[in-house]
Design an enzyme around this catalytic site. Sequence first.
Site, mmCIF file in Angstrom:
data_model
loop_
_atom_site.group_PDB
_atom_site.id
_atom_site.type_symbol
_atom_site.label_atom_id
_atom_site.label_comp_id
_atom_site.label_asym_id
_atom_site.label_seq_id
_atom_site.Cartn_x
_atom_site.Cartn_y
_atom_site.Cartn_z
ATOM 1 N N TYR A 25 19.848 19.674 -5.313
ATOM 2 C CA TYR A 25 19.309 18.700 -4.358
ATOM 3 C C TYR A 25 20.200 17.459 -4.234
ATOM 4 O O TYR A 25 20.192 16.789 -3.218
ATOM 5 C CB TYR A 25 17.901 18.257 -4.782
ATOM 6 C CG TYR A 25 16.794 19.137 -4.263
ATOM 7 C CD1 TYR A 25 16.743 20.487 -4.597
ATOM 8 C CD2 TYR A 25 15.793 18.629 -3.435
ATOM 9 C CE1 TYR A 25 15.728 21.301 -4.124
ATOM 10 C CE2 TYR A 25 14.775 19.434 -2.959
ATOM 11 C CZ TYR A 25 14.744 20.772 -3.311
ATOM 12 O OH TYR A 25 13.740 21.573 -2.842
ATOM 13 N N ASP A 70 11.026 24.150 -7.074
ATOM 14 C CA ASP A 70 10.499 24.042 -5.709
ATOM 15 C C ASP A 70 9.895 25.378 -5.278
ATOM 16 O O ASP A 70 8.772 25.443 -4.784
ATOM 17 C CB ASP A 70 11.650 23.640 -4.769
ATOM 18 C CG ASP A 70 11.192 23.529 -3.319
ATOM 19 O OD1 ASP A 70 10.131 22.936 -3.078
ATOM 20 O OD2 ASP A 70 11.897 24.068 -2.437
HETATM 21 C C1 IPM Z 1 8.416 19.755 -2.287
HETATM 22 C C2 IPM Z 1 8.945 19.849 -0.894
HETATM 23 C C3 IPM Z 1 10.211 19.002 -0.786
HETATM 24 C C4 IPM Z 1 11.252 19.589 -1.726
HETATM 25 C C5 IPM Z 1 10.782 18.848 0.620
HETATM 26 C C6 IPM Z 1 9.739 18.356 1.609
HETATM 27 C C7 IPM Z 1 11.977 17.953 0.639
HETATM 28 O O1 IPM Z 1 9.157 21.182 -0.541
HETATM 29 O O2 IPM Z 1 8.128 18.626 -2.742
HETATM 30 O O3 IPM Z 1 8.269 20.792 -2.924
HETATM 31 O O4 IPM Z 1 11.982 20.511 -1.363
HETATM 32 O O5 IPM Z 1 11.349 19.082 -2.844
HETATM 33 MG MG MG Z 2 8.508 22.569 -1.994
#
Ligand code: IPM
Ligand code: MG
Length: 371
Positions: free
Chosen positions: A143, A251
């Site tokens: 990320y 995620d």
């Molecule tokens: C989560 C969401 C987020 C992520 C997005 C909205 C950026 O999917 O909090 O799981 O990928 O972390």
């Molecule tokens: Mg997510």
Amino acid sequence: MSSNKKILVLPGDGIGTEVMSEVLNIMEWMSKNKSVSFDVSERLVGGAAFDREGNSISDATMQEALDSDAVLLGAVGGPQWDSVERDKRPEAALLRLRKEMDLFANLRPAIVFDALANSSSLKAELIKGLNILILRELTSGVYYGLPRGVEKIKDQEEKAIDTQSYTTSEIERIGKVGFDLAKKRSNKVTSVEKANVMETGMFWRKIITSLHKREFNDVELNHMYADNCAMQLVRYPKQFDVIVTDNLFGDILSDCAAMLTGSLGMLPSASLGSVDVSGKRPGMYEPVHGSAPDIAGQNKANPLAMIMSFAMMLRYSFDMLEDSTLIEKAVQNVLSKGLRTLDIKQDNEKAVSTKEMGAAVIEELNIVSGK
Ligand code: IPM
Ligand code: MG
């Protein structure tokens, strides 16, 4: 009344504003009935902030988040912002909050309420009584890894790059949180990566193994590849207690675990940093569901994940265990009495609205607290 509980409320987009307003009602109930006062301020975030302030989170809002004792967030995003450049998109606000508040530990509990055992897509006997915790590393990995971007290689040929990287201390600090949480639960940690393919996976396994040997050898530790974990979650989820994993796998696996409980609309989350010298631990609390643009503004959303995120805030940021349990109990009772929003109802059941569900929780709070 001044209060030492400074909360920044960020309702965000879509159903975020609707579910948040049910939590604000609960805060009001608490100040009337429990003499607990919160010092609440509210700001825009996500697409709403982009439209009004030109960015998905302004510097002033970011600063206020850093200055508060806890942040309560609804949801961000929606199709109308799909073409906005990446660093101004609604999701960028979330990523900035996580990074600048250093919220490295993301707790995503997946708990099946008895009353909802039939709402899951899995057979009731597989998930009845399920209580697992996905602990997702939230401030590193792919990320945030650099380099990232798209570069030109030659005519008509480009290359997109994301970087997955983890340091020793990043893995150790999330590992410690995982082992500590497991000690208060069923004392079992499953560490998840792809050590069979990735450098970071092999490294993750090595660091977790040596941390375990050094400090936590009284906790049961298993290692599992992420693909196998996805499969095991839907095959026999009760084998897990705490799953600790990186940002991207966390995620994906947390969405999968969420669905075991019947609906994404039931899942709260807490994102925590480390305790600083003054004893303060930064925290942000949000439902796992998104902004659900398809039902936004229709008074149909399930407010329970948002309400339980608030209960997590009371527990982890303010040590108010009794009040936190009270709210969880009220939610459980409301479900046992058969109230269902659209997302958790069976075909033959009638759905209540967001506001009706919120009001029912408050009614139940009156009952369980003997008011
Ligand atoms: C989560 C969401 C987020 C992520 C997005 C909205 C950026 O999917 O909090 O799981 O990928 O972390
Ligand atoms: Mg997510």
